[in-house]
Design a protein around this motif. Structure first.
Motif, mmCIF file in Angstrom:
data_model
loop_
_atom_site.group_PDB
_atom_site.id
_atom_site.type_symbol
_atom_site.label_atom_id
_atom_site.label_comp_id
_atom_site.label_asym_id
_atom_site.label_seq_id
_atom_site.Cartn_x
_atom_site.Cartn_y
_atom_site.Cartn_z
ATOM 1 N N ALA A 106 0.859 -1.182 0.000
ATOM 2 C CA ALA A 106 0.000 0.000 0.000
ATOM 3 C C ALA A 106 0.896 1.233 0.000
ATOM 4 O O ALA A 106 1.866 1.299 0.757
ATOM 5 N N VAL A 107 0.574 2.189 -0.861
ATOM 6 C CA VAL A 107 1.405 3.378 -1.031
ATOM 7 C C VAL A 107 0.590 4.618 -0.712
ATOM 8 O O VAL A 107 -0.494 4.828 -1.281
ATOM 9 N N GLN A 108 1.098 5.442 0.187
ATOM 10 C CA GLN A 108 0.457 6.728 0.467
ATOM 11 C C GLN A 108 1.207 7.816 -0.280
ATOM 12 O O GLN A 108 2.376 8.078 -0.039
ATOM 13 N N GLY A 109 0.515 8.450 -1.221
ATOM 14 C CA GLY A 109 1.144 9.457 -2.069
ATOM 15 C C GLY A 109 1.458 8.847 -3.417
ATOM 16 O O GLY A 109 2.091 7.776 -3.500
ATOM 17 N N PHE A 110 1.009 9.506 -4.492
ATOM 18 C CA PHE A 110 1.207 8.934 -5.821
ATOM 19 C C PHE A 110 1.855 9.957 -6.747
ATOM 20 O O PHE A 110 1.623 9.967 -7.949
ATOM 21 N N GLY A 111 2.689 10.815 -6.132
ATOM 22 C CA GLY A 111 3.446 11.783 -6.915
ATOM 23 C C GLY A 111 4.713 11.146 -7.436
ATOM 24 O O GLY A 111 4.764 9.950 -7.743
ATOM 25 N N THR B 242 -2.499 13.454 -8.144
ATOM 26 C CA THR B 242 -3.883 13.070 -7.885
ATOM 27 C C THR B 242 -4.431 12.291 -9.076
ATOM 28 O O THR B 242 -4.335 12.738 -10.222
ATOM 29 N N VAL B 243 -5.014 11.140 -8.818
ATOM 30 C CA VAL B 243 -5.511 10.266 -9.879
ATOM 31 C C VAL B 243 -6.923 10.659 -10.283
ATOM 32 O O VAL B 243 -7.805 10.849 -9.438
ATOM 33 N N ASN B 244 -7.149 10.770 -11.584
ATOM 34 C CA ASN B 244 -8.488 11.012 -12.112
ATOM 35 C C ASN B 244 -9.320 9.748 -11.896
ATOM 36 O O ASN B 244 -9.022 8.686 -12.453
ATOM 37 N N ARG B 245 -10.352 9.869 -11.072
ATOM 38 C CA ARG B 245 -11.137 8.690 -10.697
ATOM 39 C C ARG B 245 -11.874 8.054 -11.872
ATOM 40 O O ARG B 245 -12.297 6.896 -11.774
#
Length: 402
Positions: free
Chosen positions: A196-201, A248-251
């Motif tokens: 699990a990864v917090q932050g997707f930059g 930020t990922v486009n949902r």
């Protein structure tokens, strides 16, 4: 004169923007040959204490990558920080004025680049507007061939790997290697191990890519809008392609079996590895209770509070520290500039993997031998290297007097 590090930084200052009132900070923890290294972050709530802690961490990162036979000579540690939301319409102007105010330090003592909240392109554009030749110009006098070195680094920054810049990938390559070393030492297979990864930059996204390609299953990714999860595994490449400039990922890109959870759900995700890759102080004494993973691997700077780390250790959860885990980006800059590696993606990844594997293995072996935490082991390694660096190169450009 003693070569031991001083308990307080060499330089610590706070600047106030005369236009907006936002404050910025600079801390130079230590100099080697008169120069220090450390990125510039921008986030709402950034404090002088935070920047000072990051600067100390940079001193450690530089020392940990000291190779007496290498061309890259470690610099001192430093850090800059601006208390402003990078999405604020006034943020860019604040950044330009901060860099103008810090120009004398950048020209002579402090090499810097992107960090949390800023991209390298934004920092470079603002630096040019502030009248700087480069954000790393303080190191130029230390180069054997400045022109060739600058061309090599510029070429490296222009390399694209499967849609992402090389400069945005090397740090995550190093984080992923840290995870793989921990798994290998524990006899845990890569395939199917959950992450699990917090932050997707920059850091979180690259880490997820490399771990996914190594066979691990990324089951959760958290960004400012919440957590995206799928116990069967997320399509990392699709999510990477759907990011905006802030990670930020486009949902709309989510697969049918992906589902949305609250922002802190990444903590309690059923996974063997947690990778906090966003903000500092993300794991505290309260929310650490939600963690059931075996390893917490710090891709962000200072994401786990010391008191929380003690509680995690008491529950048998190992924290691999930021000063080692996320040091690959900074090292890659200097390996490339000084000429230890060329402007080549395959060479960069191979050198990063080899260096990080050796460093992580050294740290964990030291921790086992001393009966201490990985962080304490890293600190012990640094304590042994700093005097040798100071004696050989000096803080201010010459060897320390005896």
């Amino acid at each position: 004169m003693s070569t031991a590090p001083t308990p307080t930084p060499l330089i610590s200052l706070t600047w106030t923007d005369h236009v907006t009132g936002h404050q910025g900070h600079l801390v130079i923890d230590r100099l080697v040959r008169g120069v220090s290294s450390g990125g510039l972050r921008m986030r709402k709530g950034c404090t002088l204490d935070e920047v000072a802690g990051l600067a100390r961490g940079m001193t450690m990162k530089e020392a940990l990558h000291y190779n007496p036979e290498g061309r890259y000579i470690p610099l001192g540690g430093a850090k800059g920080g601006i208390d402003c939301d990078p999405r604020d319409p006034e943020a860019y102007g604040v950044l330009v004025r901060y860099l103008r105010a810090m120009r004398p330090h950048i020209e002579k003592f402090w090499t810097t680049g992107e960090d949390l909240g800023l991209t390298q392109a934004t920092v470079e554009a603002a630096a040019a507007e502030a009248g700087l030749t480069s954000t790393i110009q303080a190191v130029y006098p230390l180069l054997d061939d400045e022109r060739a070195a600058r061309q090599r680094l510029e070429k490296a920054f222009g390399i694209d790997v499967d849609g992402i810049g090389l400069d945005e990938l090397v740090g995550g390559c190093g984080v992923a290697e840290a995870v793989l070393v921990a798994l290998d030492r524990a006899g845990v297979g890569h395939t199917g191990t959950r992450v699990a990864v917090q932050g997707f930059g920059t850091m979180g996204g690259a880490t997820a890519r490399f771990l996914s390609r190594a066979g691990l299953t990324v089951v959760a990714v958290a960004d400012v809008e919440g957590t995206i999860a799928n116990p069967d595994g997320l399509d990392v490449e699709t999510l990477l392609a759907a990011r905006d400039g802030y990670g930020t990922v486009n949902r709309s890109a989510l697969a049918p079996r992906d589902f949305r959870l609250p922002g802190d759900a990444w903590l309690s995700t059923a996974a063997e590895v947690l990778v906090p890759a966003a903000v500092s102080y993300a794991v505290d004494t309260v929310n650490q209770r939600q963690i059931t993973a075996r390893w917490v691997v710090e891709a962000a700077n200072m994401p786990v509070l010391p008191e929380a780390e003690e509680l995690l250790a008491a529950r048998g959860i190992a924290v691999l520290p930021d000063v080692v885990v996320n040091s690959g980006t900074n090292a890659w800059w200097w390996w490339t500039l000084f000429g230890d590696i060329g402007a080549d993606a395959d060479e960069a990844f191979a050198y990063t993997r080899r260096s990080m594997r050796e460093l992580i293995d050294l740290m964990l072996t030291r921790a086992d031998a001393d009966g201490t935490s990985p962080r304490a082991a890293a600190h012990a390694i640094v304590a042994g290297r700093l005097p040798a660096i100071a004696e050989r190169f000096g803080w201010y450009g010459h060897a320390q007097p005896r």
